[in-house]
Design a protein around this motif. Structure first.
Motif, PDB file in Angstrom:
ATOM      1  N   LEU A   1       0.858  -1.185   0.000  1.00  0.00           N
ATOM      2  CA  LEU A   1       0.000   0.000   0.000  1.00  0.00           C
ATOM      3  C   LEU A   1       0.892   1.232   0.000  1.00  0.00           C
TER       4      LEU A   1
ATOM      5  N   LEU B   1       1.322   5.341   0.115  1.00  0.00           N
ATOM      6  CA  LEU B   1       0.709   6.608   0.509  1.00  0.00           C
ATOM      7  C   LEU B   1       1.690   7.729   0.214  1.00  0.00           C
TER       8      LEU B   1
ATOM      9  N   HIS C   1      -3.976  11.989   7.250  1.00  0.00           N
ATOM     10  CA  HIS C   1      -3.100  11.062   6.540  1.00  0.00           C
ATOM     11  C   HIS C   1      -3.092   9.695   7.206  1.00  0.00           C
TER      12      HIS C   1
ATOM     13  N   ALA D   1      -4.476   6.047   5.661  1.00  0.00           N
ATOM     14  CA  ALA D   1      -3.672   4.822   5.637  1.00  0.00           C
ATOM     15  C   ALA D   1      -4.345   3.717   6.436  1.00  0.00           C
ATOM     16  N   HIS D   2      -4.886   4.066   7.602  1.00  0.00           N
ATOM     17  CA  HIS D   2      -5.523   3.075   8.472  1.00  0.00           C
ATOM     18  C   HIS D   2      -6.758   2.482   7.814  1.00  0.00           C
TER      19      HIS D   2
ATOM     20  N   ALA E   1      -5.645   0.269   4.927  1.00  0.00           N
ATOM     21  CA  ALA E   1      -4.910  -0.899   5.425  1.00  0.00           C
ATOM     22  C   ALA E   1      -5.855  -1.914   6.059  1.00  0.00           C
TER      23      ALA E   1
ATOM     24  N   LEU F   1       3.180  -0.938   4.307  1.00  0.00           N
ATOM     25  CA  LEU F   1       2.740   0.421   3.996  1.00  0.00           C
ATOM     26  C   LEU F   1       3.980   1.212   3.612  1.00  0.00           C
TER      27      LEU F   1
ATOM     28  N   VAL G   1       5.298   4.840   2.665  1.00  0.00           N
ATOM     29  CA  VAL G   1       4.946   6.251   2.735  1.00  0.00           C
ATOM     30  C   VAL G   1       6.012   7.051   1.985  1.00  0.00           C
TER      31      VAL G   1
ATOM     32  N   PHE H   1       4.076   7.562  12.379  1.00  0.00           N
ATOM     33  CA  PHE H   1       3.814   6.143  12.160  1.00  0.00           C
ATOM     34  C   PHE H   1       4.642   5.242  13.083  1.00  0.00           C
TER      35      PHE H   1
ATOM     36  N   TRP I   1       2.497   2.542  14.634  1.00  0.00           N
ATOM     37  CA  TRP I   1       1.614   1.855  13.682  1.00  0.00           C
ATOM     38  C   TRP I   1       1.699   0.346  13.890  1.00  0.00           C
TER      39      TRP I   1
ATOM     40  N   VAL J   1       5.941  -0.651   8.192  1.00  0.00           N
ATOM     41  CA  VAL J   1       5.919   0.659   7.532  1.00  0.00           C
ATOM     42  C   VAL J   1       7.326   1.007   7.058  1.00  0.00           C
TER      43      VAL J   1
ATOM     44  N   ALA K   1      -2.722   4.891  -2.841  1.00  0.00           N
ATOM     45  CA  ALA K   1      -3.830   5.465  -2.073  1.00  0.00           C
ATOM     46  C   ALA K   1      -3.912   6.969  -2.271  1.00  0.00           C
TER      47      ALA K   1
END
Length: 233
Positions: free
Chosen positions: A21, A23, A34, A38-39, A42, A50, A52, A79, A82, A87, A125
């Motif tokens: 994913l 971002l 933001h 993402a959440h 996800a 993830l 970023v 993050f 997270w 990430v 995303a």
């Protein structure tokens, strides 16, 4: 700068290709909108990572106020706790900008595709406001050849796509989040449960005015960092 807790697991011939994913954004500053985007995606996609990616300098926007170093530091803090998946903060667009090269989403996705391979599910995303402007992006028609496209709506934001071309392509390629995990690229998906509404422009104004409501809009570690660095003052 990476935030990684992954251990590379032994793969088998039957292991499914990974789902990444992505971002992207200016993150000037990174805020809870933001993180919520993402959440939300996800939770739907259950990606293996993830990624970023902060921009170097967006061609569609004015000069960024925070430096690249400051934005990278803010992302790491935002993050840090997270839990949904590993990430990684990817500096590729910042590096290209420092080298005087242009930064376009299609170039970033091509670089990611070369990195993760042809079989991985690559999901880009965006917020619903970005979706409305997608037709202004460089080579936007080619994005689906490289990745899936996901959008999430903020409260009160219409998901009606203003560009007929975008609306037609989005509807034609719509698939479920589960299907996205099984294909490398080409699908579109709308997530309608984004619960956070934050404008970075308004947030910078409120930070400058020392508005106490900013504590509700920025991860607390990021807010502490902003105050220490006197960014947006």
């Amino acid at each position: 700068m990476d935030i990684e807790t992954t251990e590379t697991a032994e793969t088998t011939e039957t292991a499914a290709p990974p789902c990444i994913l992505v971002l992207g954004g200016s993150f000037d500053p990174v805020h809870l909108g933001h993180v919520a985007l993402a959440h939300s995606l996800a939770k739907a996609l259950q990606p293996d990572e993830l990624r970023v990616i902060p921009v170097g300098q967006q061609w569609q926007k004015n000069e960024l106020q925070a430096t690249a170093t400051q934005r990278l530091a803010m992302l790491k803090l935002a993050f840090e706790d997270w839990q949904l998946c590993p990430v990684r903060v990817d500096e590729q667009e910042i590096i290209r900008a420092e080298q005087g090269k242009s930064n376009y989403t299609i170039d970033t996705l091509h670089q990611l595709r070369r990195e993760v391979g042809d079989e991985a599910s690559l999901v880009f995303a965006m917020g619903a406001d970005q979706l409305q402007n997608l037709h202004t992006w460089r080579n936007w028609q080619a994005l689906l050849e490289v990745a899936h496209l996901c959008a999430a709506s903020r409260p009160g934001f219409s998901l009606d796509i203003s560009s007929p071309d975008i609306a037609d392509i989005w509807k034609k390629n719509a698939i479920s989040a589960l299907e996205m995990r099984t294909r490398p690229a080409g699908g579109t998906y709308l997530e309608r449960n984004l619960a956070q509404d934050v404008s970075a422009t308004q947030l910078r104004t409120e930070l400058k005015q020392h508005n106490p409501t900013t504590r509700l809009l920025v991860p607390h570690k990021v807010l502490d960092y902003l105050q220490q660095q006197t960014i947006y003052q």
